[in-house]
Design an enzyme around this catalytic site. Sequence first.
Site, mmCIF file in Angstrom:
data_model
loop_
_atom_site.group_PDB
_atom_site.id
_atom_site.type_symbol
_atom_site.label_atom_id
_atom_site.label_comp_id
_atom_site.label_asym_id
_atom_site.label_seq_id
_atom_site.Cartn_x
_atom_site.Cartn_y
_atom_site.Cartn_z
ATOM 1 N N HIS A 46 0.851 -1.183 0.000
ATOM 2 C CA HIS A 46 0.000 0.000 0.000
ATOM 3 C C HIS A 46 0.888 1.234 0.000
ATOM 4 C CE1 HIS A 46 -3.904 -1.849 1.854
ATOM 5 N NE2 HIS A 46 -3.373 -2.637 0.930
ATOM 6 N N GLU A 48 0.889 3.852 1.872
ATOM 7 C CA GLU A 48 1.348 4.248 3.200
ATOM 8 C C GLU A 48 2.508 3.374 3.673
ATOM 9 O OE1 GLU A 48 -3.261 4.478 3.555
ATOM 10 O OE2 GLU A 48 -1.790 3.449 2.301
ATOM 11 N N CYS A 76 -6.451 1.916 5.792
ATOM 12 C CA CYS A 76 -7.046 0.629 6.162
ATOM 13 C C CYS A 76 -6.480 0.211 7.526
ATOM 14 C CB CYS A 76 -6.704 -0.417 5.102
ATOM 15 S SG CYS A 76 -4.969 -0.941 5.116
ATOM 16 N N CYS A 79 -2.552 -0.279 7.501
ATOM 17 C CA CYS A 79 -1.808 0.971 7.405
ATOM 18 C C CYS A 79 -2.006 1.820 8.648
ATOM 19 C CB CYS A 79 -2.219 1.724 6.152
ATOM 20 S SG CYS A 79 -1.732 0.852 4.630
#
Length: 143
Positions: A46, A48, A76, A79
Site C-alpha cells: 500500500h 502508506e 485501512c 496501514c
Amino acid sequence: MGLALKEAKKAYLKDEVPIGCVIVYQDKVIARAHNLRLEKELTHAHAEMLAIIKANKKIGSWRLEDCSMYVTLEPCPMCGGAIIQSRIKNLYFGAYDPKGGVGGSQINLFNVKFNHQVEVIGGILEKESRELLQTFFKQLRSK
C-alpha cells in the site's frame, strides 16, 4: 496533499488502485509512494506502507515521531496500525473509505488509547481524491 494526488495518478497509470502518500519531516518531503500491490504482488504494498519504509531509511530510524503523512484515502487497518507503530505525529487524508477506513468511517483506530497518539484530519482535497478513485473503479468494472 497535492503531491499525494500526483502519486495516486502514477498508480492510476499503472492500473493500480490510485492511492498516493507523502511523508513530510521538518517541512521537507522525505518519502513518497503509491500503491504497487499488483506490480509487486505483495499484500502490504500500500502507498502508506511503502512511504513509511522509505521514510525509515531516510531518517535512519523506525520512529517517525516528528513526521506528517498525507494520503489520498483514509487508511485501512494494516496501514493505520503501521502509522501508529511508526509514531507518525499527524495524518492528513483525502477521501473517506466507508468500506474499510480506520480514521472514523468504520472505526477510529486513532482514538484508541495506545501508547502513541496520532492527530488526524480527513477530507483534505476529498473531492479530487474521491473522483480519481471513482473513475478508476468505473473503468475497471467496464472492462
